[in-house]
Scaffold this motif. Structure first.
Motif, PDB file in Angstrom:
ATOM      1  N   UNK A 107       0.875  -1.170   0.000  1.00  0.00           N
ATOM      2  CA  UNK A 107       0.000   0.000   0.000  1.00  0.00           C
ATOM      3  C   UNK A 107       0.917   1.227   0.000  1.00  0.00           C
ATOM      4  N   UNK A 108       0.334   2.366  -0.324  1.00  0.00           N
ATOM      5  CA  UNK A 108       1.103   3.613  -0.299  1.00  0.00           C
ATOM      6  C   UNK A 108       1.740   3.819   1.083  1.00  0.00           C
ATOM      7  N   UNK A 109       0.956   3.525   2.089  1.00  0.00           N
ATOM      8  CA  UNK A 109       1.400   3.686   3.474  1.00  0.00           C
ATOM      9  C   UNK A 109       2.627   2.810   3.775  1.00  0.00           C
ATOM     10  N   UNK A 110       2.558   1.567   3.316  1.00  0.00           N
ATOM     11  CA  UNK A 110       3.682   0.643   3.564  1.00  0.00           C
ATOM     12  C   UNK A 110       4.948   1.137   2.869  1.00  0.00           C
ATOM     13  N   UNK A 111       4.781   1.675   1.675  1.00  0.00           N
ATOM     14  CA  UNK A 111       5.956   2.192   0.952  1.00  0.00           C
ATOM     15  C   UNK A 111       6.552   3.375   1.718  1.00  0.00           C
ATOM     16  N   UNK A 112       5.686   4.248   2.223  1.00  0.00           N
ATOM     17  CA  UNK A 112       6.178   5.409   2.985  1.00  0.00           C
ATOM     18  C   UNK A 112       6.907   4.957   4.253  1.00  0.00           C
ATOM     19  N   UNK A 113       6.358   3.948   4.919  1.00  0.00           N
ATOM     20  CA  UNK A 113       7.012   3.428   6.136  1.00  0.00           C
ATOM     21  C   UNK A 113       8.387   2.867   5.797  1.00  0.00           C
ATOM     22  N   UNK A 114       8.443   2.179   4.688  1.00  0.00           N
ATOM     23  CA  UNK A 114       9.718   1.578   4.270  1.00  0.00           C
ATOM     24  C   UNK A 114      10.768   2.671   4.002  1.00  0.00           C
ATOM     25  N   UNK A 115      10.339   3.731   3.321  1.00  0.00           N
ATOM     26  CA  UNK A 115      11.274   4.841   3.075  1.00  0.00           C
ATOM     27  C   UNK A 115      11.772   5.403   4.407  1.00  0.00           C
ATOM     28  N   UNK A 116      10.836   5.572   5.328  1.00  0.00           N
ATOM     29  CA  UNK A 116      11.194   6.170   6.619  1.00  0.00           C
ATOM     30  C   UNK A 116      12.210   5.307   7.354  1.00  0.00           C
ATOM     31  N   UNK A 117      12.157   3.997   7.140  1.00  0.00           N
ATOM     32  CA  UNK A 117      13.071   3.084   7.836  1.00  0.00           C
ATOM     33  C   UNK A 117      14.403   2.901   7.122  1.00  0.00           C
ATOM     34  N   UNK A 118      14.518   3.456   5.919  1.00  0.00           N
ATOM     35  CA  UNK A 118      15.769   3.260   5.169  1.00  0.00           C
ATOM     36  C   UNK A 118      16.763   4.366   5.516  1.00  0.00           C
ATOM     37  N   UNK A 119      18.033   4.012   5.492  1.00  0.00           N
ATOM     38  CA  UNK A 119      19.062   5.026   5.733  1.00  0.00           C
ATOM     39  C   UNK A 119      18.995   6.065   4.615  1.00  0.00           C
ATOM     40  N   UNK A 120      18.857   5.599   3.394  1.00  0.00           N
ATOM     41  CA  UNK A 120      18.737   6.515   2.244  1.00  0.00           C
ATOM     42  C   UNK A 120      17.835   5.855   1.220  1.00  0.00           C
ATOM     43  N   UNK A 121      16.657   6.431   1.056  1.00  0.00           N
ATOM     44  CA  UNK A 121      15.722   5.880   0.059  1.00  0.00           C
ATOM     45  C   UNK A 121      16.260   6.188  -1.332  1.00  0.00           C
ATOM     46  N   UNK A 122      16.106   5.245  -2.283  1.00  0.00           N
ATOM     47  CA  UNK A 122      16.560   5.540  -3.653  1.00  0.00           C
ATOM     48  C   UNK A 122      15.783   6.716  -4.225  1.00  0.00           C
ATOM     49  N   UNK A 123      16.492   7.626  -4.875  1.00  0.00           N
ATOM     50  CA  UNK A 123      15.843   8.859  -5.356  1.00  0.00           C
ATOM     51  C   UNK A 123      15.691   8.881  -6.869  1.00  0.00           C
ATOM     52  N   UNK A 124      14.571   9.389  -7.320  1.00  0.00           N
ATOM     53  CA  UNK A 124      14.339   9.623  -8.744  1.00  0.00           C
ATOM     54  C   UNK A 124      14.128  11.100  -8.962  1.00  0.00           C
ATOM     55  N   UNK A 125      13.849  11.509 -10.205  1.00  0.00           N
ATOM     56  CA  UNK A 125      13.694  12.946 -10.495  1.00  0.00           C
ATOM     57  C   UNK A 125      12.496  13.576  -9.783  1.00  0.00           C
ATOM     58  N   UNK A 126      11.522  12.758  -9.401  1.00  0.00           N
ATOM     59  CA  UNK A 126      10.333  13.336  -8.760  1.00  0.00           C
ATOM     60  C   UNK A 126      10.169  12.872  -7.319  1.00  0.00           C
ATOM     61  N   UNK A 127      11.241  12.404  -6.706  1.00  0.00           N
ATOM     62  CA  UNK A 127      11.121  11.961  -5.319  1.00  0.00           C
ATOM     63  C   UNK A 127      11.604  10.534  -5.158  1.00  0.00           C
ATOM     64  N   UNK A 128      11.383   9.972  -3.962  1.00  0.00           N
ATOM     65  CA  UNK A 128      11.919   8.642  -3.701  1.00  0.00           C
ATOM     66  C   UNK A 128      11.267   7.569  -4.584  1.00  0.00           C
ATOM     67  N   UNK A 129      12.054   6.545  -4.876  1.00  0.00           N
ATOM     68  CA  UNK A 129      11.588   5.470  -5.765  1.00  0.00           C
ATOM     69  C   UNK A 129      11.117   4.271  -4.944  1.00  0.00           C
ATOM     70  N   UNK A 130      10.319   3.445  -5.567  1.00  0.00           N
ATOM     71  CA  UNK A 130       9.839   2.232  -4.904  1.00  0.00           C
ATOM     72  C   UNK A 130      11.034   1.425  -4.393  1.00  0.00           C
ATOM     73  N   UNK A 131      11.023   1.044  -3.116  1.00  0.00           N
ATOM     74  CA  UNK A 131      12.211   0.394  -2.549  1.00  0.00           C
ATOM     75  C   UNK A 131      12.398  -1.076  -2.931  1.00  0.00           C
ATOM     76  N   UNK A 132      11.509  -1.640  -3.729  1.00  0.00           N
ATOM     77  CA  UNK A 132      11.749  -3.000  -4.232  1.00  0.00           C
ATOM     78  C   UNK A 132      11.272  -4.107  -3.295  1.00  0.00           C
ATOM     79  N   UNK A 133      10.472  -3.747  -2.320  1.00  0.00           N
ATOM     80  CA  UNK A 133      10.017  -4.700  -1.302  1.00  0.00           C
ATOM     81  C   UNK A 133       9.465  -5.994  -1.926  1.00  0.00           C
ATOM     82  N   UNK A 134       8.518  -5.860  -2.809  1.00  0.00           N
ATOM     83  CA  UNK A 134       7.848  -7.058  -3.349  1.00  0.00           C
ATOM     84  C   UNK A 134       8.690  -7.789  -4.392  1.00  0.00           C
ATOM     85  N   UNK A 135       9.702  -7.118  -4.904  1.00  0.00           N
ATOM     86  CA  UNK A 135      10.612  -7.811  -5.831  1.00  0.00           C
ATOM     87  C   UNK A 135      11.336  -8.938  -5.097  1.00  0.00           C
TER      88      UNK A 135
END
Ligand code: GLU
Length: 296
Positions: A107-135
Motif C-alpha cells: 500500500x502507499x502507506x507501507x511504501x512510505x514506512x519503508x522509506x522512513x526506515x531506510x538510511x537513504x531511500x533511492x531517489x528519482x527525479x520526482x522523489x523517492x523510488x519504490x524500494x523493491x520490497x515485493x521484488x
C-alpha cells in the motif's frame, strides 16, 4: 497498411480529466505543426482515459470543442485507451512470460514506512523510488498472497530488464541523442491495482498501435521516455523519434495545471480572445524545428 517512410504521424494525447488549458494547446500545436511538415503527415487524437476514477464524460466533448474552436483538425478516428484493455493485458502477459514484472502488494502507506526506515531511500527525479520490497518476495509468498485475493499492482523489474536489453538511447529533436537510464524511475507500475493498467504501458503500446513516428509531449515527461524506450525494446515495438517541448509557465514560473482555470481555453474564449490570438501566444512559446534541420 503500408505507409511512406517519410510520412510523419504524431498524436495529441490529453486525459479527459479536466478542461484543456494553454499547456495543452502548445502540446497539440506542436504535434500538429510537426505532422504538417510532411505532405501526407497525420495528426492523431488519443484520449488517455484509463484513469477511470478521474475521467468525466463531459471532458471528451469539451476537448473536441476546444480543438475545433482552435482550428486544430485531427486525422483518423480519435482513440480511447479504454477500448484497448486487451492489448495492455497482452503486453503485460508478455513481460510476465519473461519474468520481467512482479506483483506488488504494497500500500502507499507501507511504501512510505519503508522509506522512513531506510538510511537513504533511492531517489528519482520526482522523489523517492519504490524500494523493491515485493521484488524480494519468494515465489511461494507471491502465490499465497495472490491465492488469498490480496490486491496487487504489477511492477517492472527495471534492473533485470536493463540487463536483457543492454544500453539504449533515444533521439529527441530538441535535445539530440540521449542515453536511456532504465532505472531512472525505478520499478514503475505497469498495471495499477485499481484499473489494471498504467500510463507507461498504455502509452508505449498505443504509440506503436497508432504507428506514431514522432512522440511529442512536454519536457516534464522526459524521465518517462527512459522507461518507454526500455519497454519498446522488451515488447519489440518500433522506436519513435521524440520531441519534448518546453512547458507553458504561469506568471510565477510554475507549470500550468488544471487549477489554472483562468488559462483554460474555455475561459480565454469567453474573455473575448480569438483562436488566432491563443495560437499566436503558444507559437511564441515554442515551435518544432523545421525538418531540414533534423539530423541524427
Ligand atoms: N496524457 C498525457 C497528458 O495529458 C500525455 C502523455 C504523452 O504524451 O505521452 O499529459
Amino acid at each position: 497498411m503500408p505507409r511512406n517512410n517519410s510520412e510523419i504521424r504524431t498524436r495529441f494525447a490529453p486525459s479527459p480529466t479536466g478542461r484543456l488549458h494553454l499547456g495543452h494547446v502548445l502540446a497539440a500545436r506542436v504535434a500538429d505543426a510537426l505532422a504538417r511538415q510532411s505532405p501526407a503527415g497525420k495528426f492523431l487524437l488519443r484520449f488517455e482515459d484509463i484513469d477511470a476514477p478521474r475521467v468525466r464524460e463531459i471532458y471528451y466533448q469539451n476537448i473536441i470543442e476546444d480543438l475545433e474552436w482552435l482550428g486544430l483538425h485531427w486525422d483518423e478516428m480519435p482513440l480511447r485507451q479504454t477500448t484497448r484493455t486487451a492489448a495492455y493485458e497482452a503486453a503485460l502477459a508478455r513481460l510476465l512470460g519473461k519474468s520481467l514484472v512482479y506483483p506488488c502488494f504494497c500500500t502507499r502507506r507501507e511504501i512510505q514506512d519503508e522509506w522512513a526506515n531506510m538510511a537513504a531511500a533511492p531517489q528519482g527525479p520526482e522523489g523517492p523510488l519504490y524500494p523493491g520490497t515485493c521484488r524480494r518476495l519468494a515465489a511461494s509468498e507471491r502465490e499465497a498472497k495472490i491465492a488469498a485475493g490480496t490486491p496487487h499492482a504489477w511492477r517492472l523489474d527495471s534492473q533485470l530488464a536493463a540487463t536483457i536489453t543492454g544500453p539504449l538511447t533515444f533521439h529527441d529533436l530538441r535535445f539530440g541523442t540521449l542515453a536511456a537510464n532504465p532505472g531512472l524511475l525505478g520499478d514503475v507500475v505497469l498495471a495499477r491495482k485499481d484499473i489494471g493498467t498504467a500510463y507507461h504501458l498504455a502509452v508505449v503500446v498505443d504509440d506503436a498501435f497508432q504507428q506514431i513516428t514522432h512522440v511529442t509531449r512536454g519536457e516534464d515527461l522526459l524521465p518517462s521516455t527512459h522507461v518507454h524506450r526500455l519497454l519498446q525494446v522488451l515488447l519489440e515495438l518500433p522506436e519513435p523519434e521524440y520531441l519534448h517541448h518546453p512547458l507553458v509557465l504561469d506568471e510565477q514560473g510554475k507549470r500550468l495545471a488544471k487549477r489554472h482555470d483562468a488559462l483554460a481555453i474555455a475561459a480565454l474564449r469567453e474573455s473575448g480572445q480569438t483562436a488566432a490570438e491563443v495560437l499566436a501566444r503558444v507559437n511564441a512559446e515554442f515551435q518544432p524545428p523545421l525538418r531540414t534541420s533534423w539530423h541524427r
